[in-house]
Design an enzyme around this catalytic site. Structure first.
Site, short mmCIF file in Angstrom:
data_model
loop_
_atom_site.label_atom_id
_atom_site.label_comp_id
_atom_site.label_asym_id
_atom_site.label_seq_id
_atom_site.Cartn_x
_atom_site.Cartn_y
_atom_site.Cartn_z
N GLY A 15 0.95 -1.14 -0.19
CA GLY A 15 0.05 0.07 0.01
C GLY A 15 0.55 1.04 -0.01
N ARG B 192 13.23 10.30 -3.22
CA ARG B 192 13.91 11.71 -3.27
C ARG B 192 15.34 11.52 -2.42
NH1 ARG B 192 14.41 16.33 -0.11
NH2 ARG B 192 14.93 18.22 -1.19
N ARG C 64 0.69 -4.76 -4.91
CA ARG C 64 0.89 -5.86 -4.19
C ARG C 64 1.25 -7.28 -5.13
NH1 ARG C 64 -0.80 -4.05 0.87
NH2 ARG C 64 -2.58 -2.66 0.69
N ASP D 77 5.56 -4.84 6.06
CA ASP D 77 6.13 -6.15 6.48
C ASP D 77 5.92 -7.39 5.35
OD1 ASP D 77 6.69 -6.80 8.88
OD2 ASP D 77 5.17 -8.51 8.86
N GLY D 78 4.87 -7.19 4.42
CA GLY D 78 4.96 -8.09 3.32
C GLY D 78 6.14 -7.93 2.39
N THR E 147 4.42 2.50 5.64
CA THR E 147 2.89 1.91 5.55
C THR E 147 2.25 2.75 6.78
OG1 THR E 147 1.60 0.31 6.44
CG2 THR E 147 3.73 0.22 7.24
N ILE E 148 1.16 3.20 6.38
CA ILE E 148 0.41 4.10 7.28
C ILE E 148 0.00 3.23 8.46
CG2 ILE E 148 -0.75 5.53 5.41
CD1 ILE E 148 -3.33 3.89 5.76
N ASP E 149 0.16 2.04 8.37
CA ASP E 149 -0.31 1.04 9.76
C ASP E 149 0.51 1.14 10.97
OD1 ASP E 149 -2.62 0.58 7.93
OD2 ASP E 149 -2.05 -1.48 7.54
N ASP F 271 2.43 -0.98 11.74
CA ASP F 271 2.56 -2.57 12.04
C ASP F 271 3.79 -3.14 11.77
OD1 ASP F 271 1.78 -2.50 9.51
OD2 ASP F 271 0.33 -3.89 9.85
N ARG G 247 -25.57 14.05 18.53
CA ARG G 247 -25.53 12.65 17.94
C ARG G 247 -24.67 11.98 18.37
NH1 ARG G 247 -26.91 14.62 11.73
NH2 ARG G 247 -29.24 14.03 11.76
N ARG H 77 -6.24 -2.94 8.56
CA ARG H 77 -7.02 -4.11 8.51
C ARG H 77 -6.53 -5.21 9.77
NH1 ARG H 77 -6.82 -5.79 2.69
NH2 ARG H 77 -4.48 -5.75 3.12
N LYS I 105 -22.86 13.86 29.00
CA LYS I 105 -22.31 14.14 27.46
C LYS I 105 -23.47 13.99 26.46
CE LYS I 105 -18.10 12.35 25.28
NZ LYS I 105 -17.04 12.97 25.72
N GLN J 13 -7.59 8.33 3.63
CA GLN J 13 -6.72 7.90 4.58
C GLN J 13 -5.22 7.81 4.31
OE1 GLN J 13 -7.94 6.05 8.20
NE2 GLN J 13 -7.21 7.74 9.56
N ARG J 14 -5.08 7.31 2.88
CA ARG J 14 -3.71 6.83 2.44
C ARG J 14 -3.24 7.96 1.72
NH1 ARG J 14 -3.87 1.09 0.91
NH2 ARG J 14 -3.47 1.51 -1.13
O1 F6P Z 1 -1.47 -1.34 4.56
C1 F6P Z 1 -2.11 -0.25 4.47
C2 F6P Z 1 -3.59 -0.31 4.21
O2 F6P Z 1 -4.05 1.06 4.14
C3 F6P Z 1 -4.40 -0.81 5.36
O3 F6P Z 1 -4.66 -0.09 6.43
C4 F6P Z 1 -5.57 -1.42 4.91
O4 F6P Z 1 -6.27 -2.51 5.31
C5 F6P Z 1 -5.20 -1.74 3.25
O5 F6P Z 1 -3.97 -1.16 3.08
C6 F6P Z 1 -5.93 -1.80 2.20
O6 F6P Z 1 -5.41 -2.45 0.91
P1 F6P Z 1 -5.79 -2.13 -0.31
O7 F6P Z 1 -5.41 -0.76 -0.87
O8 F6P Z 1 -4.96 -3.12 -1.10
O9 F6P Z 1 -7.30 -2.11 -0.48
#
Ligand code: F6P
Length: 325
Positions: A15, A25, A76, A107-108, A129-131, A133, A166, A175, A219, A257-258
């Site tokens: 991703g 760069r 990927r 990681d992958g 990676t944004i995650d 992880d 609300r 994920r 609240k 968010q990416r």
């Molecule tokens: O690994 C980054 C990420 O944005 C995860 O947060 C998300 O679950 C996944 O990639 C989504 O993957 P794709 O863009 O292949 O749908």
């Protein structure tokens, strides 16, 4: 080595993450300044397998620091899960005469580095990676931008949610990991956060109980953050509304968010990590991940890096709840 010049390949994989361009760069400019030839590989590992490459010059990376995504494109790559794909990628590395391959990814992608290292490739990983992880590092490129995007969304939702009294249920990316959700919950003042790491432990009934308790304490609006890996965001919003009678709306941020302009934090780390990856190759380092831990950059052996584990501090969860009322 070709004509006495060290030849370095660079690719982005998995991703995309804001800040990857800043890392590209840094790799290109450091390489050129140190008299190396830098080869950009398109679309991740599949570009290596297909020999889809371009030499990158200094001007090719002008004005990319502030752009989200990756100018090299990414993918990927299921082929890297096969013996044939890995062997072909290693063979192309040799045909290209590369002295090092810099892989910016998660990681992958690093598992791909490890597989290639076992076939004689010198692979250096930069965590992108944004995650957040990746176990061997406290920082990954893109995380800060993704959290700020999530927080910006929460702040906007809070305006309308509090005006209408609300409940907002917001889904953040992630994920397999809940770091983005946890950080957004903490900084956005959520009262509940559901992450893959605690899937099944925190139930929708517990969330509803918390909302009702907070309402009883005065609240007038509520915020629940859900990580993508937990899912069921729209269903949860409906259940909250049905049981509590509180108007509830669901928002799924998804791939929004990416993207976006990388924050200064992401550009800073990406620049340093790109520089350090090239330096590692020139210093004769082999098969390392550039990591950032306890305030310092370090190189970690790829096998060690991939055997490490990390988890979200459970105290974060307690603090989110403690501070929400
Ligand atoms: O690994 C980054 C990420 O944005 C995860 O947060 C998300 O679950 C996944 O990639 C989504 O993957 P794709 O863009 O292949 O749908």
């Amino acid at each position: 080595m070709e004509n006495g010049k060290v030849k370095i390949g660079v690719l982005t994989s998995g991703g995309d993450a804001p800040g990857m361009n800043a890392a590209i760069r840094a790799v290109v400019r450091t390489g050129i300044n140190k008299d190396c030839k830098v080869i950009g590989i398109h679309k991740g590992y599949i570009g290596l397998i297909n020999g889809d490459i371009t030499e990158l010059k200094s001007k090719d990376v002008s004005d990319i620091m502030n752009r989200g995504g990756t100018i090299l494109h990414t993918a990927r790559c299921p082929e890297m899960m096969t013996e044939e794909g890995i062997s072909r990628a290693a063979a192309i590395y040799n045909i290209l005469g590369l002295d090092g391959l810099i892989v910016i990814g998660g990681d992958g992608s690093f598992r791909g580095c490890k597989a290639l290292s076992e076939r004689g490739v010198n692979a250096i990983g930069i965590p992108g990676t944004i995650d957040l992880d990746i176990s061997c590092t406290e920082y990954t490129i893109g995380f800060d931008t993704a959290v700020n995007t999530g927080l910006d969304a929460i702040r906007k939702l809070r305006d309308t949610s509090s005006s209408h009294e609300r409940c907002s249920v917001v889904e953040m990316m992630g994920r397999d990991a809940g770091y983005i959700a946890m950080w957004c919950a903490m900084t956005g003042g959520a009262e509940e956060v559901l992450i893959p790491e605690s899937k099944g432990v925190i139930t929708s009934d517990m969330v509803i109980e918390q909302i009702l308790m907070n309402r009883s304490k005065g609240k007038r609006h509520n915020l629940v953050v859900v990580a993508e890996g937990v899912g069921g965001t729209v269903k949860l919003a409906k259940k909250i509304q049905d049981i509590t009678g509180i108007q509830t709306r669901a928002t799924v941020l998804g791939h929004l968010q990416r993207g976006g302009v990388p924050t200064a934090v992401d550009c800073m780390h990406a620049s340093m990590m790109g520089y350090l990856a090239v330096k590692a190759i020139l210093d004769g380092e082999k098969n390392k991940i550039v990591a950032f831990n306890r305030g310092r950059y370090e190189l970690i052996d790829i096998n060690t890096a991939l055997s490490m584990t990390k988890k979200i501090d459970s105290e974060y969860y307690d603090v989110v709840k403690l501070l929400s009322i």
